[in-house]
Write a protein that holds these residues in place. Sequence first.
Motif, mmCIF file in Angstrom:
data_model
loop_
_atom_site.group_PDB
_atom_site.id
_atom_site.type_symbol
_atom_site.label_atom_id
_atom_site.label_comp_id
_atom_site.label_asym_id
_atom_site.label_seq_id
_atom_site.Cartn_x
_atom_site.Cartn_y
_atom_site.Cartn_z
ATOM 1 N N ARG A 148 0.862 -1.197 -0.037
ATOM 2 C CA ARG A 148 0.076 -0.036 -0.015
ATOM 3 C C ARG A 148 0.859 1.142 -0.078
ATOM 4 O O ARG A 148 1.856 1.403 0.563
ATOM 5 N N PHE A 149 0.583 2.087 -0.705
ATOM 6 C CA PHE A 149 1.562 3.462 -1.157
ATOM 7 C C PHE A 149 0.537 4.795 -0.727
ATOM 8 O O PHE A 149 -0.632 4.721 -1.040
ATOM 9 N N ARG A 150 1.453 5.620 -0.357
ATOM 10 C CA ARG A 150 0.502 7.053 -0.287
ATOM 11 C C ARG A 150 1.615 8.057 -0.943
ATOM 12 O O ARG A 150 2.698 7.946 -0.778
ATOM 13 N N MET A 151 0.949 8.931 -1.845
ATOM 14 C CA MET A 151 1.729 9.739 -2.470
ATOM 15 C C MET A 151 0.933 10.970 -2.677
ATOM 16 O O MET A 151 -0.403 11.040 -2.739
ATOM 17 N N PRO A 152 1.579 12.080 -2.730
ATOM 18 C CA PRO A 152 0.934 13.590 -3.120
ATOM 19 C C PRO A 152 0.465 13.621 -4.588
ATOM 20 O O PRO A 152 0.987 13.035 -5.346
ATOM 21 N N LEU A 153 -0.785 14.230 -4.926
ATOM 22 C CA LEU A 153 -1.249 14.367 -6.243
ATOM 23 C C LEU A 153 -0.561 15.585 -6.910
ATOM 24 O O LEU A 153 -0.174 16.565 -6.067
ATOM 25 N N ARG A 154 -0.611 15.430 -8.309
ATOM 26 C CA ARG A 154 -0.188 16.797 -8.636
ATOM 27 C C ARG A 154 -0.999 17.902 -8.497
ATOM 28 O O ARG A 154 -2.217 17.791 -8.375
ATOM 29 N N GLU A 155 -0.388 19.007 -8.066
ATOM 30 C CA GLU A 155 -1.194 20.123 -7.718
ATOM 31 C C GLU A 155 -2.461 20.731 -8.550
ATOM 32 O O GLU A 155 -3.226 21.307 -7.962
ATOM 33 N N ASP A 156 -2.089 20.710 -9.963
ATOM 34 C CA ASP A 156 -3.164 21.106 -10.668
ATOM 35 C C ASP A 156 -4.343 20.356 -10.875
ATOM 36 O O ASP A 156 -5.250 20.403 -11.812
ATOM 37 N N LEU A 157 -4.522 19.077 -10.086
ATOM 38 C CA LEU A 157 -5.635 18.010 -10.642
ATOM 39 C C LEU A 157 -6.890 18.659 -9.728
ATOM 40 O O LEU A 157 -6.813 19.053 -8.642
ATOM 41 N N TRP A 158 -8.067 18.475 -10.343
ATOM 42 C CA TRP A 158 -9.311 18.982 -9.478
ATOM 43 C C TRP A 158 -9.396 18.187 -8.329
ATOM 44 O O TRP A 158 -9.773 18.676 -7.373
ATOM 45 N N VAL A 159 -9.095 16.926 -8.206
ATOM 46 C CA VAL A 159 -9.374 16.054 -6.970
ATOM 47 C C VAL A 159 -8.314 16.539 -5.865
ATOM 48 O O VAL A 159 -8.518 16.548 -4.697
ATOM 49 N N ASN A 160 -7.335 17.163 -6.126
ATOM 50 C CA ASN A 160 -6.191 17.765 -5.425
ATOM 51 C C ASN A 160 -6.916 19.075 -4.809
ATOM 52 O O ASN A 160 -6.891 19.051 -3.505
ATOM 53 N N GLU A 161 -7.186 19.967 -5.820
ATOM 54 C CA GLU A 161 -7.680 21.073 -5.307
ATOM 55 C C GLU A 161 -8.979 21.085 -4.434
ATOM 56 O O GLU A 161 -9.050 21.561 -3.452
ATOM 57 N N LEU A 162 -9.810 20.199 -4.633
ATOM 58 C CA LEU A 162 -11.165 20.135 -4.147
ATOM 59 C C LEU A 162 -10.858 19.041 -2.571
ATOM 60 O O LEU A 162 -11.610 19.339 -1.544
ATOM 61 N N SER A 163 -10.171 18.274 -2.622
ATOM 62 C CA SER A 163 -9.592 17.467 -1.413
ATOM 63 C C SER A 163 -8.921 18.053 -0.461
ATOM 64 O O SER A 163 -9.360 17.863 0.680
ATOM 65 N N SER A 164 -8.030 19.360 -0.910
ATOM 66 C CA SER A 164 -7.609 20.035 -0.025
ATOM 67 C C SER A 164 -8.595 21.186 0.462
ATOM 68 O O SER A 164 -8.624 21.621 1.660
ATOM 69 N N ALA A 165 -9.521 21.639 -0.225
ATOM 70 C CA ALA A 165 -10.634 22.662 0.293
ATOM 71 C C ALA A 165 -11.445 21.983 1.321
ATOM 72 O O ALA A 165 -11.891 22.509 2.148
ATOM 73 N N PHE A 166 -11.714 20.541 0.988
ATOM 74 C CA PHE A 166 -12.687 19.748 1.778
ATOM 75 C C PHE A 166 -12.007 18.985 2.674
ATOM 76 O O PHE A 166 -11.989 17.491 2.361
ATOM 77 N N SER A 167 -10.749 19.268 3.388
ATOM 78 C CA SER A 167 -10.026 18.421 4.093
ATOM 79 C C SER A 167 -10.396 17.206 4.926
ATOM 80 O O SER A 167 -9.666 16.396 5.186
ATOM 81 N N GLU A 168 -11.808 17.351 5.279
ATOM 82 C CA GLU A 168 -11.989 16.379 6.229
ATOM 83 C C GLU A 168 -12.933 15.268 5.281
ATOM 84 O O GLU A 168 -13.383 14.266 5.843
ATOM 85 N N ALA A 169 -13.131 15.417 4.196
ATOM 86 C CA ALA A 169 -13.815 14.460 3.280
ATOM 87 C C ALA A 169 -12.842 13.567 2.796
ATOM 88 O O ALA A 169 -11.672 13.715 2.558
ATOM 89 N N VAL A 215 -8.249 9.378 -2.021
ATOM 90 C CA VAL A 215 -7.962 10.595 -1.828
ATOM 91 C C VAL A 215 -8.118 11.457 -0.668
ATOM 92 O O VAL A 215 -9.645 11.586 -0.413
ATOM 93 N N GLU A 216 -7.463 11.917 0.364
ATOM 94 C CA GLU A 216 -7.694 12.787 1.294
ATOM 95 C C GLU A 216 -6.653 13.914 1.337
ATOM 96 O O GLU A 216 -5.634 13.667 1.396
ATOM 97 N N ASN A 217 -7.184 15.162 1.322
ATOM 98 C CA ASN A 217 -6.429 16.453 1.509
ATOM 99 C C ASN A 217 -5.354 16.521 0.577
ATOM 100 O O ASN A 217 -4.132 16.444 1.128
ATOM 101 N N GLY A 218 -5.365 16.258 -0.752
ATOM 102 C CA GLY A 218 -4.474 16.270 -1.686
ATOM 103 C C GLY A 218 -3.525 14.958 -1.666
ATOM 104 O O GLY A 218 -2.342 15.211 -2.472
ATOM 105 N N THR A 219 -3.735 14.126 -1.047
ATOM 106 C CA THR A 219 -2.928 12.760 -0.965
ATOM 107 C C THR A 219 -3.541 11.641 -1.334
ATOM 108 O O THR A 219 -4.669 11.313 -0.976
#
Length: 228
Positions: free
Chosen positions: A24-45, A124-128
């Motif tokens: 099992r891996f964890r890695m940050p998403l590319r910053e310009d991806l929509w899911v990175n943007e929204l998961s960061s905006a809704f960090s508890e989702a 995906v949670e909070n950009g990761t």
Amino acid sequence: MLNTDETVPTSTRTEGATWMIRARFRMPLREDLWVNELSSAFSEATFRLLTGVPKDDHALELGEVQAADAETVVTAIRDHPDITAYEPVHQDETRAVGQYKVADQGLYEFLWQSSLPPEFPVVVENGTMEFDLTTSREQFEAFCEALNETKQHYQLLSVVHTEDEDPILTSRQRECMTVALSRGYFEVPRDCTLAEVAAGLNIDKSTASETIRRGTARVLRQFLVGAE
């Protein structure tokens, strides 16, 4: 680049057996991806990509959102410029599932660069993002080397190896635990009772309890102790 204290377990190979790696891996998403943007905006989702496929100049995806106010998150997804279509599949107060079309295929660049695509769901949670791989030891090592060569930051959360002739769970244990998991038996607090799990499997409550207990013990031994 690897950011973990985990090491790939070693073992003496049994003659004629094939060792498989489950990681099992964890890695940050590319910053310009929509899911990175929204998961960061809704960090508890929590966003789950249940399945997806790139097609022509877009991607078709089936995704799930879990949040205290799922409707607000879904509205943000619908309104995002990268989402060109959204069709609800299920929605209640805290959970929503939808099928949508994404203009940006950036999430799939990672898949194209790898001969070992992640298994769904991708969480995906909070950009990761977190995802699982099941492969041979040789392919697993090549995959990690490729990540290191691209200087991709990642964490290796768990590594388990097992012989393909000796699966972690029996077929009956897997069936029982899959039903229990899908119905929310392992949630805190639980979304269903043991009796409801047993009814879904058409077995008695004591059998369901024993099967789930034994299956849970085998999973914990494998992941916390490793293959013997």
